[in-house]
Design an enzyme around this catalytic site. Structure first.
Site, mmCIF file in Angstrom:
data_model
loop_
_atom_site.group_PDB
_atom_site.id
_atom_site.type_symbol
_atom_site.label_atom_id
_atom_site.label_comp_id
_atom_site.label_asym_id
_atom_site.label_seq_id
_atom_site.Cartn_x
_atom_site.Cartn_y
_atom_site.Cartn_z
ATOM 1 N N CYS A 17 7.378 -6.248 -10.218
ATOM 2 C CA CYS A 17 7.159 -6.935 -8.948
ATOM 3 C C CYS A 17 5.681 -7.327 -8.874
ATOM 4 O O CYS A 17 4.875 -6.916 -9.721
ATOM 5 C CB CYS A 17 7.489 -6.003 -7.796
ATOM 6 S SG CYS A 17 6.428 -4.529 -7.841
ATOM 7 N N GLU A 132 4.082 7.395 -2.137
ATOM 8 C CA GLU A 132 3.939 6.417 -1.051
ATOM 9 C C GLU A 132 4.055 7.108 0.312
ATOM 10 O O GLU A 132 3.326 6.775 1.257
ATOM 11 C CB GLU A 132 4.988 5.304 -1.184
ATOM 12 C CG GLU A 132 4.798 4.222 -0.123
ATOM 13 C CD GLU A 132 5.851 3.141 -0.178
ATOM 14 O OE1 GLU A 132 6.293 2.759 -1.288
ATOM 15 O OE2 GLU A 132 6.229 2.656 0.910
ATOM 16 N N THR A 171 8.788 1.524 1.153
ATOM 17 C CA THR A 171 9.120 0.158 0.733
ATOM 18 C C THR A 171 10.234 0.098 -0.308
ATOM 19 O O THR A 171 10.776 -0.973 -0.569
ATOM 20 C CB THR A 171 7.890 -0.513 0.097
ATOM 21 O OG1 THR A 171 7.445 0.286 -1.000
ATOM 22 C CG2 THR A 171 6.784 -0.707 1.101
ATOM 23 N N SER A 229 10.839 6.945 -10.638
ATOM 24 C CA SER A 229 10.682 5.679 -9.921
ATOM 25 C C SER A 229 11.767 5.569 -8.857
ATOM 26 O O SER A 229 12.956 5.458 -9.172
ATOM 27 C CB SER A 229 10.785 4.515 -10.912
ATOM 28 O OG SER A 229 11.153 3.332 -10.240
ATOM 29 N N ASN A 231 12.390 3.141 -6.822
ATOM 30 C CA ASN A 231 12.994 1.834 -6.956
ATOM 31 C C ASN A 231 14.123 1.822 -8.003
ATOM 32 O O ASN A 231 15.220 1.306 -7.764
ATOM 33 C CB ASN A 231 11.819 0.956 -7.412
ATOM 34 C CG ASN A 231 12.085 -0.478 -7.410
ATOM 35 O OD1 ASN A 231 12.866 -0.942 -8.212
ATOM 36 N ND2 ASN A 231 11.431 -1.172 -6.493
HETATM 37 S S1 SF4 Z 1 5.956 -2.357 -2.313
HETATM 38 FE FE1 SF4 Z 1 6.163 -1.395 -4.352
HETATM 39 S S2 SF4 Z 1 8.025 -2.299 -5.217
HETATM 40 FE FE2 SF4 Z 1 7.435 -3.576 -3.484
HETATM 41 S S3 SF4 Z 1 6.140 -5.236 -4.315
HETATM 42 FE FE3 SF4 Z 1 4.756 -3.582 -3.731
HETATM 43 S S4 SF4 Z 1 4.524 -2.307 -5.551
HETATM 44 FE FE4 SF4 Z 1 6.336 -3.592 -5.868
#
Ligand code: SF4
Length: 319
Positions: A17, A132, A171, A229, A231
């Site tokens: 990303c 995070e 996120t 991860s 995600n």
């Molecule tokens: S919040 Fe995390 S997953 Fe989303 S764009 Fe930013 S770094 Fe990438």
């Protein structure tokens, strides 16, 4: 011997990303401009391959700032964001800090701060212990944020109806699970303030969307990514919930349990936001050694998001 046919459906978007590209570029740029070592607090992104590659270039990964010696070398904070105490400590030690926190994580930090300034208690939807979440909680004084991970956690919250509350989210959560938790929050606390548009980022949403499309079309799915991860784990869950009978999260081709894929005719492949495309290619090559593969892309969204480098490195780039 003829190889059995295998149709590979590549989920798109997948992989890096904009926030991950920016964080990795920041470390590489800092190495190019200032030379080694460049200190990086925590894994810059959750991918061991990326971390090992940067280590070989001269990046030194530390768990916390007290492992950084007195130095004029840059100290980079990871894409996941850091509690406020970290840049404060870096400032007190006069370290040359470069913040590679993803701008979409910073946006959540600012939302939490604004709610707090307006007198609201903040509910953070996220996973306990994730960097995070640690970073977002650390934007406000202790006790100002309450973490919820499930709908059951919402039911247990000790606040009364009418309390001044707001919510923000990590996120990289499951879009579907988060919707349920937010609905539970709004049902229990009808006045709760929230983001105009949800905090789950575009990359997380788009990667889950592509997996949901492909999962019912394939016999097996490989998610390329690290076990730590968030995600990538959410992509694995999305594939399982989408009805795909065999789903594996793997870092590299060497991790594939080949006995699970012997009779597969249609294989989906995706990659978490911190997994580089080179590992997707490595996995396709490994299948191509055993199968006669055809590869097609299944795209559910276009992405053109780009974040410029952190300010200190932008200035250097201009010079
Ligand atoms: S919040 Fe995390 S997953 Fe989303 S764009 Fe930013 S770094 Fe990438």
């Amino acid at each position: 011997m003829t190889k059995p046919p295998l149709r590979i459906l590549l989920c798109a978007p997948r992989g890096f990303c904009a926030g991950v590209v920016r964080a990795i570029d920041a470390v590489e740029k800092a190495l190019a401009v200032y030379g080694a070592p460049v200190y990086v607090r925590h894994e810059i992104v959750h991918n061991r391959y990326v971390v090992e590659t940067l280590k070989r270039q001269g990046a030194v990964f530390v768990r916390d700032l007290d492992e950084v010696p007195e130095t004029s070398a840059p100290v980079i904070f990871s894409a996941h964001g850091v509690p406020k105490s970290v840049p404060e400590m870096a400032g007190a030690r006069r370290l040359f800090a470069i913040d590679a926190t993803c701008p979409l994580v910073t946006k959540v930090h600012r939302e939490a701060e604004i709610h707090h300034k307006r007198g609201r208690h903040v509910i953070l939807v996220g996973h306990s212990g994730h960097p995070e979440v640690v970073g977002t909680k650390g934007q406000l004084p202790p006790g100002a944020i309450t973490l919820v991970e499930t709908v059951e956690d919402v039911e247990r919250l000790p606040f009364r109806q009418g309390s001044d509350l707001a919510f923000v989210t990590q996120t990289t959560l499951s879009v579907d699970d988060t919707r349920e938790i937010v609905e539970a929050l709004e049902a229990r606390f009808p006045g709760i303030a929230g983001p105009h548009k949800e905090d789950i980022c575009y990359a997380t949403t788009n990667r889950q969307g592509a997996v949901k499309r492909v999962a019912p079309m394939v016999d097996a799915m490989i998610v390329v990514g690290s076990a730590n991860s968030s995600n990538s784990q959410r992509l694995r869950e999305a594939a399982e919930r989408g009805g795909c009978p065999v789903v594996r999260l793997v870092l590299r081709a060497e991790d594939i349990e080949w006995n699970l894929f012997g009779t597969v005719q249609r294989l989906g492949i995706t990659a978490g936001a911190s997994a580089p495309e080179v590992l997707v290619e490595e996995i396709i090559d490994a299948f191509a050694e055993r199968f006669s593969v055809s590869v097609e892309s299944v795209s559910t969204a276009d992405e053109s998001v780009f974040f410029p480098l952190p300010r200190q490195l932008r200035d250097q780039a201009a010079e």
